[in-house]
Design a protein around this motif. Structure first.
Motif, mmCIF file in Angstrom:
data_model
loop_
_atom_site.group_PDB
_atom_site.id
_atom_site.type_symbol
_atom_site.label_atom_id
_atom_site.label_comp_id
_atom_site.label_asym_id
_atom_site.label_seq_id
_atom_site.Cartn_x
_atom_site.Cartn_y
_atom_site.Cartn_z
ATOM 1 N N THR A 61 0.858 -1.185 0.000
ATOM 2 C CA THR A 61 0.000 0.000 0.000
ATOM 3 C C THR A 61 0.896 1.238 0.000
ATOM 4 O O THR A 61 2.116 1.123 0.183
ATOM 5 C CB THR A 61 -0.860 0.049 1.277
ATOM 6 N N HIS A 62 0.283 2.398 -0.146
ATOM 7 C CA HIS A 62 1.081 3.630 -0.169
ATOM 8 C C HIS A 62 1.844 3.795 1.156
ATOM 9 O O HIS A 62 3.036 4.105 1.167
ATOM 10 C CB HIS A 62 0.173 4.829 -0.435
ATOM 11 N N GLU A 63 1.119 3.523 2.271
ATOM 12 C CA GLU A 63 1.760 3.651 3.599
ATOM 13 C C GLU A 63 2.959 2.704 3.707
ATOM 14 O O GLU A 63 4.031 3.082 4.191
ATOM 15 C CB GLU A 63 0.745 3.299 4.713
ATOM 16 N N GLU A 64 2.749 1.459 3.273
ATOM 17 C CA GLU A 64 3.835 0.459 3.346
ATOM 18 C C GLU A 64 5.003 0.850 2.422
ATOM 19 O O GLU A 64 6.166 0.625 2.749
ATOM 20 C CB GLU A 64 3.301 -0.933 2.957
ATOM 21 N N LEU A 70 5.878 3.864 1.749
ATOM 22 C CA LEU A 70 6.628 4.920 2.450
ATOM 23 C C LEU A 70 7.532 4.310 3.531
ATOM 24 O O LEU A 70 8.666 4.753 3.740
ATOM 25 C CB LEU A 70 5.671 5.955 3.062
ATOM 26 N N GLN A 71 7.007 3.275 4.189
ATOM 27 C CA GLN A 71 7.834 2.580 5.204
ATOM 28 C C GLN A 71 9.054 1.936 4.552
ATOM 29 O O GLN A 71 10.167 1.999 5.067
ATOM 30 C CB GLN A 71 7.036 1.459 5.870
#
Ligand SMILES: Cc1ncc(COP(=O)(O)O)c(C=O)c1O
Length: 356
Positions: free
Chosen positions: A299-302, A304-305
């Motif tokens: 996902t976008h959040e992942e 970024l991580q």
């Protein structure tokens, strides 16, 4: 040591550029009296085979000045949905010039569908639609992963547009990369369009600056638009001097960046959790995605991580959204840096428990 693959805009000026900047002969360019700017403009026109050239501070200003020079208020400009002009230039052409953008889908290689262009063109006979004045294309294509449009594709777009009396502007921010990948002179690509913008500040490593090229009449108008946009600079020869070095010394070496990018892409393809199409890596940009254990894109959040972890391991990259990660090779990086980057990405995958 940090390996910065976010963009070729992070390149630092070469020692020859710094020397040339130090020694640059300058004058007031708003009076047309800066000999170094004049020399750069002549060189850019000569290299691209166009009548005239204009030095602008940024690629964004160059594209906007070009669109404003080609179109009048209420005349439409056709752009690809993945193009830099449409996505990353704050809608400048429309906001400042009053030219609505007509958006066409971009295929995976940065090409625009000629049927979509044809059906989208308005000749102004229908009072409901804005008459089309300009088609904008991009080469190499940034969001498509540095893919290139070849001479045949450019010819097809050019003749289609001209058959409807529409001009063609090429966002050639990385046109020298496209020319190197195709093995053709940049002038043969520029010849297929009415105007072109290219950047000195990306792969060519100059600290600042882009060029707009085209006919003398077009450059006369673009010059006026540069002034409207606040881009009339004074002793700009200081930065133009680095641009001359960029054109004279940094073009030949772009093939090295392309080799490094392929090396990186092949290394990434060896990791099972990386989704990548190595055959589409032809210049200095590689797009890829990381898959989770269910073989789905992060996902976008992942994402970024993942990028934050890669940074901890010394590699900087960017995201293009929807789980796509972009890495760009450039001056200052060598084959050993690619190995180091690949090892850091491997450690990042392990940290995220995506690789054992
Ligand atoms: C394809 C393309 N066009 C135009 C630009 C704009 O250049 P600048 O950042 O100098 O405004 C960029 C910058 O990244 C780009 O990638």
């Amino acid at each position: 040591m940090i390996i910065d693959l976010r963009s070729d805009t992070v390149t630092l000026p070469s020692p020859a550029m710094r020397e040339a900047m130090y020694r640059a002969e300058v004058g007031d360019d708003v009076y047309g009296e800066d000999p170094t700017v004049n020399r750069l403009q002549e060189l850019a026109a000569e290299r691209t085979g166009k009548e005239a050239a204009l030095f602008v501070p940024t690629g964004t200003m160059g594209n906007i000045a070009a669109v404003l020079a080609h179109t009048g208020r209420g005349e439409a400009v056709m752009v690809g949905d993945q193009s830099h002009i449409y996505r990353y230039e704050v809608g400048g052409a429309s906001t400042l010039g009053g030219s609505p953008m007509y958006v066409i889908p971009t295929d995976a290689n940065g090409m625009l569908d000629s049927r979509k262009i044809e059906t989208g063109i308005s000749d102004g006979s229908d009072e409901h639609s804005a008459p089309t004045a300009l088609l904008c294309i991009e080469n190499s294509h940034n969001r498509c992963g540095g893919t290139v449009l070849n001479l045949e594709q450019l010819e097809a777009l050019n003749s289609l547009a001209h058959s409807h009396s529409i001009k063609v502007h090429m966002d050639g921010a990385r046109i020298f990369n496209a020319a190197a990948a195709l093995g053709v002179p940049v002038s043969s690509l520029a010849q297929k369009v009415d105007s072109m913008m290219f950047c000195l500040s990306k792969g060519l490593s100059a600290p600042v600056g882009s060029m707009v090229v085209g006919s003398r009449e077009f450059i006369y108008k673009a010059h006026r638009m540069r002034k409207v946009l606040g881009g009339g600079m004074r002793q700009a020869g200081i930065i133009a001097a680095a641009g001359i070095v960029a054109l004279e010394q940094m073009v030949e070496r772009l093939a090295e960046d392309h080799e490094h990018c392929k090396q990186l892409a092949h290394g990434l393809a060896d990791y099972p959790q990386i989704e990548i199409d190595v055959d589409r890596v032809v210049t200095n940009i590689v797009n890829f995605a990381v898959l989770n254990t269910q073989q789905q894109r992060l996902t976008h959040e992942e994402t970024l991580q993942f990028l934050a972890k890669a940074r901890e391991h010394g590699v900087l990259m960017g995201t293009m959204g929807e789980g796509t990660i972009r890495a760009v090779t450039h001056y200052g990086l060598d084959a050993r840096d690619m190995q180091t980057a690949l090892a850091a990405i491997r450690r990042t995958l392990i940290d995220m428990q995506l690789l054992l």
